[in-house]
Design a protein around this motif. Sequence first.
Motif, PDB file in Angstrom:
ATOM      1  N   THR A 109      -2.350  12.604   1.342  1.00  0.00           N
ATOM      2  CA  THR A 109      -3.285  12.905   2.431  1.00  0.00           C
ATOM      3  C   THR A 109      -4.393  11.868   2.505  1.00  0.00           C
ATOM      4  OG1 THR A 109      -4.265  14.435   0.885  1.00  0.00           O
ATOM      5  CG2 THR A 109      -3.004  15.389   2.671  1.00  0.00           C
ATOM      6  N   ASP A 110      -4.795  11.383   1.307  1.00  0.00           N
ATOM      7  CA  ASP A 110      -5.823  10.340   1.306  1.00  0.00           C
ATOM      8  C   ASP A 110      -5.326   9.108   2.036  1.00  0.00           C
ATOM      9  OD1 ASP A 110      -7.735  11.718   0.036  1.00  0.00           O
ATOM     10  OD2 ASP A 110      -7.206  11.020  -1.979  1.00  0.00           O
ATOM     11  N   VAL A 111      -4.079   8.758   1.747  1.00  0.00           N
ATOM     12  CA  VAL A 111      -3.510   7.581   2.398  1.00  0.00           C
ATOM     13  C   VAL A 111      -3.469   7.780   3.899  1.00  0.00           C
ATOM     14  CG1 VAL A 111      -1.442   6.176   2.599  1.00  0.00           C
ATOM     15  CG2 VAL A 111      -2.163   7.012   0.368  1.00  0.00           C
ATOM     16  N   LYS A 112      -3.039   8.971   4.299  1.00  0.00           N
ATOM     17  CA  LYS A 112      -2.955   9.265   5.733  1.00  0.00           C
ATOM     18  C   LYS A 112      -4.322   9.180   6.375  1.00  0.00           C
ATOM     19  CE  LYS A 112       0.841  12.473   6.167  1.00  0.00           C
ATOM     20  NZ  LYS A 112       1.089  13.918   6.113  1.00  0.00           N
ATOM     21  N   ARG A 113      -5.284   9.753   5.665  1.00  0.00           N
ATOM     22  CA  ARG A 113      -6.633   9.782   6.218  1.00  0.00           C
ATOM     23  C   ARG A 113      -7.170   8.357   6.394  1.00  0.00           C
ATOM     24  NH1 ARG A 113     -10.143  13.633   2.882  1.00  0.00           N
ATOM     25  NH2 ARG A 113      -8.611  15.152   3.547  1.00  0.00           N
ATOM     26  N   GLU A 114      -6.894   7.559   5.384  1.00  0.00           N
ATOM     27  CA  GLU A 114      -7.385   6.191   5.452  1.00  0.00           C
ATOM     28  C   GLU A 114      -6.750   5.447   6.621  1.00  0.00           C
ATOM     29  OE1 GLU A 114      -7.139   2.805   2.269  1.00  0.00           O
ATOM     30  OE2 GLU A 114      -8.427   4.463   1.611  1.00  0.00           O
ATOM     31  N   ARG A 115      -5.465   5.720   6.794  1.00  0.00           N
ATOM     32  CA  ARG A 115      -4.767   5.060   7.888  1.00  0.00           C
ATOM     33  C   ARG A 115      -5.352   5.493   9.229  1.00  0.00           C
ATOM     34  NH1 ARG A 115       1.178   5.973   6.869  1.00  0.00           N
ATOM     35  NH2 ARG A 115       0.831   4.852   4.931  1.00  0.00           N
ATOM     36  N   ALA A 116      -5.626   6.807   9.328  1.00  0.00           N
ATOM     37  CA  ALA A 116      -6.201   7.322  10.575  1.00  0.00           C
ATOM     38  C   ALA A 116      -7.574   6.699  10.830  1.00  0.00           C
ATOM     39  CB  ALA A 116      -6.324   8.841  10.506  1.00  0.00           C
ATOM     40  N   ALA A 117      -8.352   6.584   9.754  1.00  0.00           N
ATOM     41  CA  ALA A 117      -9.684   5.995   9.909  1.00  0.00           C
ATOM     42  C   ALA A 117      -9.574   4.546  10.363  1.00  0.00           C
ATOM     43  CB  ALA A 117     -10.442   6.070   8.592  1.00  0.00           C
ATOM     44  N   ASN A 118      -8.626   3.844   9.770  1.00  0.00           N
ATOM     45  CA  ASN A 118      -8.439   2.451  10.165  1.00  0.00           C
ATOM     46  C   ASN A 118      -8.049   2.345  11.631  1.00  0.00           C
ATOM     47  OD1 ASN A 118      -9.142   1.444   7.750  1.00  0.00           O
ATOM     48  ND2 ASN A 118      -7.053   1.259   6.974  1.00  0.00           N
ATOM     49  N   LEU A 119      -7.149   3.243  12.033  1.00  0.00           N
ATOM     50  CA  LEU A 119      -6.738   3.253  13.443  1.00  0.00           C
ATOM     51  C   LEU A 119      -7.930   3.525  14.343  1.00  0.00           C
ATOM     52  CD1 LEU A 119      -3.316   5.062  13.799  1.00  0.00           C
ATOM     53  CD2 LEU A 119      -4.003   2.875  14.775  1.00  0.00           C
ATOM     54  N   PHE A 120      -8.756   4.494  13.889  1.00  0.00           N
ATOM     55  CA  PHE A 120      -9.933   4.845  14.683  1.00  0.00           C
ATOM     56  C   PHE A 120     -10.866   3.641  14.829  1.00  0.00           C
ATOM     57  CE2 PHE A 120     -14.405   6.102  14.551  1.00  0.00           C
ATOM     58  CZ  PHE A 120     -14.489   6.771  15.757  1.00  0.00           C
ATOM     59  N   TYR A 121     -11.120   2.962  13.707  1.00  0.00           N
ATOM     60  CA  TYR A 121     -12.005   1.800  13.769  1.00  0.00           C
ATOM     61  C   TYR A 121     -11.429   0.743  14.698  1.00  0.00           C
ATOM     62  CZ  TYR A 121     -14.745   3.586   9.903  1.00  0.00           C
ATOM     63  OH  TYR A 121     -15.558   4.353   9.126  1.00  0.00           O
ATOM     64  N   LEU A 122     -10.123   0.537  14.568  1.00  0.00           N
ATOM     65  CA  LEU A 122      -9.457  -0.463  15.404  1.00  0.00           C
ATOM     66  C   LEU A 122      -9.628  -0.101  16.876  1.00  0.00           C
ATOM     67  CD1 LEU A 122      -7.598  -2.958  14.754  1.00  0.00           C
ATOM     68  CD2 LEU A 122      -5.737  -1.501  15.556  1.00  0.00           C
ATOM     69  N   GLY A 123      -9.346   1.191  17.157  1.00  0.00           N
ATOM     70  CA  GLY A 123      -9.471   1.642  18.539  1.00  0.00           C
ATOM     71  C   GLY A 123     -10.889   1.498  19.042  1.00  0.00           C
ATOM     72  N   PHE A 124     -11.828   1.866  18.179  1.00  0.00           N
ATOM     73  CA  PHE A 124     -13.233   1.812  18.567  1.00  0.00           C
ATOM     74  C   PHE A 124     -13.648   0.388  18.919  1.00  0.00           C
ATOM     75  CE2 PHE A 124     -17.702   1.296  17.438  1.00  0.00           C
ATOM     76  CZ  PHE A 124     -18.267   2.285  18.218  1.00  0.00           C
ATOM     77  N   PHE A 125     -13.288  -0.536  18.033  1.00  0.00           N
ATOM     78  CA  PHE A 125     -13.703  -1.910  18.286  1.00  0.00           C
ATOM     79  C   PHE A 125     -12.964  -2.491  19.491  1.00  0.00           C
ATOM     80  CE2 PHE A 125     -15.186  -1.708  13.832  1.00  0.00           C
ATOM     81  CZ  PHE A 125     -16.507  -1.955  14.127  1.00  0.00           C
ATOM     82  N   ALA A 126     -11.705  -2.089  19.637  1.00  0.00           N
ATOM     83  CA  ALA A 126     -10.955  -2.577  20.802  1.00  0.00           C
ATOM     84  C   ALA A 126     -11.610  -2.077  22.085  1.00  0.00           C
ATOM     85  CB  ALA A 126      -9.513  -2.114  20.723  1.00  0.00           C
ATOM     86  N   THR A 127     -11.981  -0.780  22.091  1.00  0.00           N
ATOM     87  CA  THR A 127     -12.616  -0.226  23.291  1.00  0.00           C
ATOM     88  C   THR A 127     -13.952  -0.907  23.552  1.00  0.00           C
ATOM     89  OG1 THR A 127     -11.844   1.833  22.322  1.00  0.00           O
ATOM     90  CG2 THR A 127     -12.913   1.984  24.447  1.00  0.00           C
ATOM     91  N   ALA A 128     -14.716  -1.088  22.482  1.00  0.00           N
ATOM     92  CA  ALA A 128     -16.019  -1.722  22.649  1.00  0.00           C
ATOM     93  C   ALA A 128     -15.854  -3.132  23.214  1.00  0.00           C
ATOM     94  CB  ALA A 128     -16.747  -1.772  21.309  1.00  0.00           C
ATOM     95  N   PHE A 129     -14.901  -3.832  22.651  1.00  0.00           N
ATOM     96  CA  PHE A 129     -14.674  -5.199  23.098  1.00  0.00           C
ATOM     97  C   PHE A 129     -14.223  -5.221  24.559  1.00  0.00           C
ATOM     98  CE2 PHE A 129     -12.552  -9.348  23.093  1.00  0.00           C
ATOM     99  CZ  PHE A 129     -13.565 -10.097  22.535  1.00  0.00           C
ATOM    100  N   GLY A 130     -13.284  -4.320  24.858  1.00  0.00           N
ATOM    101  CA  GLY A 130     -12.801  -4.217  26.236  1.00  0.00           C
ATOM    102  C   GLY A 130     -13.920  -3.833  27.187  1.00  0.00           C
ATOM    103  N   GLY A 131     -14.770  -2.898  26.734  1.00  0.00           N
ATOM    104  CA  GLY A 131     -15.883  -2.460  27.570  1.00  0.00           C
ATOM    105  C   GLY A 131     -16.842  -3.605  27.857  1.00  0.00           C
ATOM    106  N   ILE A 132     -17.129  -4.387  26.816  1.00  0.00           N
ATOM    107  CA  ILE A 132     -18.016  -5.539  27.002  1.00  0.00           C
ATOM    108  C   ILE A 132     -17.397  -6.508  28.009  1.00  0.00           C
ATOM    109  CG2 ILE A 132     -18.954  -7.584  25.868  1.00  0.00           C
ATOM    110  CD1 ILE A 132     -19.271  -5.807  23.357  1.00  0.00           C
TER     111      ILE A 132
END
Lengths: 480, 154
Positions: A114-137
């Motif tokens: 579950t830790d591994v899964k959680r970490e992966r999800a967090a990484n995906l979230f960060y990736l998505g967040f930065f992608a959205t921010a970058f796209g928004g800019i």
Amino acid sequence: MLSRMLGSQVATAARTIGARQGLRVTTAAAAHGQYQLRYISSSLIRSNDKKKDDKSNSILTDDLLAKAGVDVEEPTKSSANGEQESTTKNESEESSTEDQDGKPRKKRTRQSSTDVKRERAANLFYLGFFATAFGGIGYLARDWEEDEDKELKQNIPNGYSFDLMWKRFNARFSSIFTYFQEPPFPDLLPDSPPEPYKRPLTLVLTLEDFLIHSEWDTKNGWKTAKRPGVDYFLGYLSQYYEIVLFSSNYMMYSEKVVEKLDPLRAYISYQLYKEHCLYKDGAHIKDLSKLNRDISKVLIIENDENSIKLQPENAIKLAPWNGKADDELIKLIPLLEYLATQQIKDVRPVLASFKNKEKISEEFLERTEKLRQEFNKDQEKKGSTNLLNKLLGLPVVKQKFPLDAIHDEGVKNYQFFQKLVKEEEEKLKKQSEMPKETFKLKDIVEGNLPSQEEMMQKQLEKQLEFEKQQAQQASAAVAK
Amino acid sequence: MSADHTRDPCPIVILNDFGGAFAMGVIGGCVWHGIKGFRNSPYGERRIGAISAIKARVPVVGGNFGVWGGLFSTFDCSVKAIRKREDPLNAIIAGFFTGGALAIRGGWRHTRNSAITCACLLGVFEGVGMMFQRYMAWQNKPIAPPLPDQQPLQ
């Protein structure tokens, strides 16, 4: 390894001692040897005991602690090598990096799936967040659209150099916030009514601590007091001014106060609230330039310095009312009456001629007193004409001081208006029994609400119908 | 002077908020744990299961809510007193501190994350509130009163 070897040595030594003791060797040499052996063996045992203590002073080995999720320093290589080999290997990759070649091992972290899964999800979230921010800019930095605000576009041309993109981004991004800082619509008031109904000046009044004052105590909770003379103040000045109440509080809280102050809406033309303020530099400003009125014909009475930052020259800044009975409102009337009746082109220079705005009414009173005295003197000089009138038997005309004459006229008008209001009151009471227009939640959600104008027209139609019905009923009653 | 006359002024409103949040937690917890206890009990003991689940867990939920509400209100009042301003940023700052304070036993990372999450949540609330306020102001735009001789359109 060392300790193991030592242990076995000691064991053998002890066995030999036992055997020797059993033989009961009585020779001195033997005795001496025995003593020596004993000495060695006991010291060996003692040292061995120490080692044992070192190894197992706690039943919670590092391994167990690590499994429980506690961060532990990796045990040093010297202790417990053999046991390490027998531990189960971990699923995670990090633990497999441990080596036995004497290199310092990495800090071991054990991860469940579950830790591994959680970490992966967090990484995906960060990736998505930065992608959205970058796209928004990127989106905010795009070329100007045609329907965008012209003020925004000023001085920033199209084009995709870094500088221009940054400027466009900046302009668009800050406009998101200024959208919330500006009043919800550009013109706060509708156009002024046509001539016979138009008042010469617009009077903007603040509500809190000017017309009313609220207090809180543990016994009664909130209490709101009307300032003495407020009804007369509003009623009397409504004949000269278009009165706009501009509250420093949100609509949610002030609306009811306004309803109580002027239930018939006979005196107050419009009311505005904190929502209609301009928010700038941490202050809610009542921006008079957005009122849709000629700024030279607008007067604001305020008690907060911050609210009148933009047009201080249009303002009469008074001290906030503290809730004790006073006659400040009544005292203000002569000045305001004077301003409205003199057909002044611009109120700002007149207001500027007063030194202390907080005591403006007293200063005005002083000036009028002076004028009055001069006027009276003049009248005495003209007394000769009166003498002539007396001789001819004509009635003596005693001229009044012009401001007093105006005031008399104003009071007459006020009394007449009060009569009208009373008549209207009864009508409105009857109308309040009329069924009201209701809306369902569905209408609100779907945006089917009629506009204010449409609603008012409907209301007027209904009123007419209602009046007709009433007239019919009345005539029927007469016929009976 | 507080703007909102439906609520008490600052130091006392903390007590109000604590009680309000506690009540909210208790009511919501009753529904939540009632259903949960009901579903998790065997047939024949569903009602007693629901009741015992409520008895065991609802005070805790209420307490959690109450602590959150009280702490938030405390921070809100403090921020108001320090900034001497009343705007949406107060609630966001108070939310930041509340989230941080409640997570402080979980370590520095947890505290930071929780504070930021809480501040974001409060920011969303305030943003929606502001948008609603604007919408209401726009809805109640002042309109010119009808002129006496103007006939209503048919």
